[in-house]
Design a protein around this motif. Structure first.
Motif, mmCIF file in Angstrom:
data_model
loop_
_atom_site.group_PDB
_atom_site.id
_atom_site.type_symbol
_atom_site.label_atom_id
_atom_site.label_comp_id
_atom_site.label_asym_id
_atom_site.label_seq_id
_atom_site.Cartn_x
_atom_site.Cartn_y
_atom_site.Cartn_z
ATOM 1 N N GLY A 36 0.804 -1.217 0.000
ATOM 2 C CA GLY A 36 0.000 0.000 0.000
ATOM 3 C C GLY A 36 0.835 1.264 0.000
ATOM 4 N N LEU A 37 2.133 1.126 -0.208
ATOM 5 C CA LEU A 37 3.039 2.268 -0.198
ATOM 6 C C LEU A 37 3.379 2.725 -1.601
ATOM 7 N N ARG A 38 3.774 3.988 -1.677
ATOM 8 C CA ARG A 38 4.298 4.557 -2.914
ATOM 9 C C ARG A 38 5.631 5.215 -2.593
ATOM 10 N N PRO A 39 6.491 5.387 -3.578
ATOM 11 C CA PRO A 39 7.797 5.998 -3.304
ATOM 12 C C PRO A 39 7.699 7.324 -2.547
ATOM 13 N N ARG A 40 6.698 8.115 -2.832
ATOM 14 C CA ARG A 40 6.582 9.422 -2.174
ATOM 15 C C ARG A 40 6.340 9.305 -0.669
ATOM 16 N N HIS A 41 5.855 8.166 -0.214
ATOM 17 C CA HIS A 41 5.626 7.961 1.215
ATOM 18 C C HIS A 41 6.930 7.750 1.991
ATOM 19 N N CYS A 42 7.955 7.282 1.312
ATOM 20 C CA CYS A 42 9.177 6.854 1.996
ATOM 21 C C CYS A 42 9.899 7.988 2.708
ATOM 22 N N ALA A 43 9.942 9.174 2.113
ATOM 23 C CA ALA A 43 10.595 10.308 2.778
ATOM 24 C C ALA A 43 9.863 10.659 4.066
ATOM 25 N N VAL A 44 8.545 10.607 4.049
ATOM 26 C CA VAL A 44 7.761 10.904 5.250
ATOM 27 C C VAL A 44 8.060 9.879 6.334
ATOM 28 N N LEU A 45 8.078 8.608 5.982
ATOM 29 C CA LEU A 45 8.367 7.559 6.963
ATOM 30 C C LEU A 45 9.757 7.746 7.569
ATOM 31 N N GLU A 46 10.731 8.083 6.737
ATOM 32 C CA GLU A 46 12.098 8.284 7.232
ATOM 33 C C GLU A 46 12.185 9.486 8.157
ATOM 34 N N LEU A 47 11.559 10.587 7.775
ATOM 35 C CA LEU A 47 11.614 11.800 8.586
ATOM 36 C C LEU A 47 10.927 11.626 9.935
ATOM 37 N N LEU A 48 9.888 10.815 9.959
ATOM 38 C CA LEU A 48 9.164 10.593 11.215
ATOM 39 C C LEU A 48 9.814 9.530 12.097
ATOM 40 N N ALA A 49 10.758 8.795 11.563
ATOM 41 C CA ALA A 49 11.371 7.711 12.322
ATOM 42 C C ALA A 49 12.096 8.222 13.564
ATOM 43 N N ALA A 50 12.728 9.380 13.447
ATOM 44 C CA ALA A 50 13.505 9.908 14.573
ATOM 45 C C ALA A 50 12.623 10.557 15.632
ATOM 46 N N ARG A 51 11.627 11.326 15.181
ATOM 47 C CA ARG A 51 10.759 12.022 16.138
ATOM 48 C C ARG A 51 9.528 12.551 15.417
ATOM 49 N N ALA A 52 8.502 12.862 16.204
ATOM 50 C CA ALA A 52 7.276 13.439 15.640
ATOM 51 C C ALA A 52 7.590 14.816 15.058
ATOM 52 N N LYS A 53 6.860 15.171 14.012
ATOM 53 C CA LYS A 53 7.060 16.457 13.355
ATOM 54 C C LYS A 53 5.709 17.066 12.995
ATOM 55 N N ALA A 54 5.688 18.372 12.841
ATOM 56 C CA ALA A 54 4.490 19.069 12.384
ATOM 57 C C ALA A 54 4.378 18.928 10.865
ATOM 58 N N GLN A 55 3.152 19.058 10.356
ATOM 59 C CA GLN A 55 2.916 18.927 8.917
ATOM 60 C C GLN A 55 3.748 19.908 8.115
ATOM 61 N N ARG B 108 8.396 1.239 7.311
ATOM 62 C CA ARG B 108 9.645 1.951 6.993
ATOM 63 C C ARG B 108 10.783 0.956 6.785
ATOM 64 N N ARG B 109 10.881 -0.036 7.660
ATOM 65 C CA ARG B 109 11.920 -1.055 7.506
ATOM 66 C C ARG B 109 11.705 -1.870 6.225
ATOM 67 N N THR B 110 10.458 -2.183 5.925
ATOM 68 C CA THR B 110 10.147 -2.912 4.690
ATOM 69 C C THR B 110 10.535 -2.090 3.470
ATOM 70 N N ALA B 111 10.202 -0.812 3.475
ATOM 71 C CA ALA B 111 10.547 0.070 2.351
ATOM 72 C C ALA B 111 12.057 0.155 2.179
ATOM 73 N N ALA B 112 12.789 0.226 3.278
ATOM 74 C CA ALA B 112 14.255 0.286 3.193
ATOM 75 C C ALA B 112 14.811 -0.997 2.569
ATOM 76 N N ARG B 113 14.251 -2.139 2.976
ATOM 77 C CA ARG B 113 14.694 -3.414 2.402
ATOM 78 C C ARG B 113 14.398 -3.457 0.908
ATOM 79 N N LEU B 114 13.212 -3.009 0.524
ATOM 80 C CA LEU B 114 12.834 -3.024 -0.889
ATOM 81 C C LEU B 114 13.684 -2.050 -1.703
ATOM 82 N N ALA B 115 14.049 -0.924 -1.098
ATOM 83 C CA ALA B 115 14.928 0.034 -1.779
ATOM 84 C C ALA B 115 16.308 -0.579 -2.003
ATOM 85 N N ARG B 116 16.825 -1.296 -0.992
ATOM 86 C CA ARG B 116 18.123 -1.966 -1.148
ATOM 87 C C ARG B 116 18.064 -3.032 -2.246
#
Length: 147
Positions: free
Chosen positions: A34-53, A104-112
């Motif tokens: 259910g993911l698209r490439p454009r989602h991956c940057a959001v998942l990565e940015l949120l991995a460290a901490r919550a962020k505002a829109q 996020r981990r799945t997307a990273a594996r698929l990117a690799r």
């Protein structure tokens, strides 16, 4: 016709075509989740901490309305949740859920896997050099992180 007169011989054209092809292959791998490439940057940015829109929009170089669309899509996948900022009740923070971390981990594996496919004909040294050069081009071109 000389090579320098050909559009198809330019770095701009070749990177564009390779980008389309690489994005297509990566998108095909992400689709079952259910993911698209454009989602991956959001998942990565949120991995460290919550962020505002707005902070997310600036970080990935898109308009706030585009971020809202991406967040809505990711929320449907239970990948994130919107919570009120305790410091400013007027704004919402976006945080990754356990499912979002898993995606996020799945997307990273698929990117690799996609990288391995794309770089398979290169030596390890060539692949390292390519990554370094592409990173340098991106940084001097002002390409936003994950963008």
């Amino acid at each position: 016709m000389k090579a320098e007169d050909s559009v198809t011989g330019t770095v701009a054209f070749q990177l564009g075509k390779l980008g389309q092809m690489a994005t297509g292959r990566f998108a095909d791998r992400l689709a079952p989740y259910g993911l698209r490439p454009r989602h991956c940057a959001v998942l990565e940015l949120l991995a460290a901490r919550a962020k505002a829109q707005l902070e997310l929009a600036r970080a990935i170089g898109v308009t706030p309305s585009v971020v809202v669309d991406m967040l809505d899509e990711l929320e449907k996948l239970d990948a994130l949740r919107r919570v009120r900022d305790t410091a400013d009740r007027r704004r919402q923070l976006i945080e990754l859920t356990a499912e979002g971390q898993k995606l996020r981990r799945t997307a990273a594996r698929l990117a690799r896997e996609t990288d391995e496919e794309l770089l398979g004909s290169l030596t390890a040294e060539e692949a390292t050099a390519l990554r370094r050069v592409l990173g340098r081009i991106a940084s001097v071109s002002g390409v936003p992180a994950g963008g």
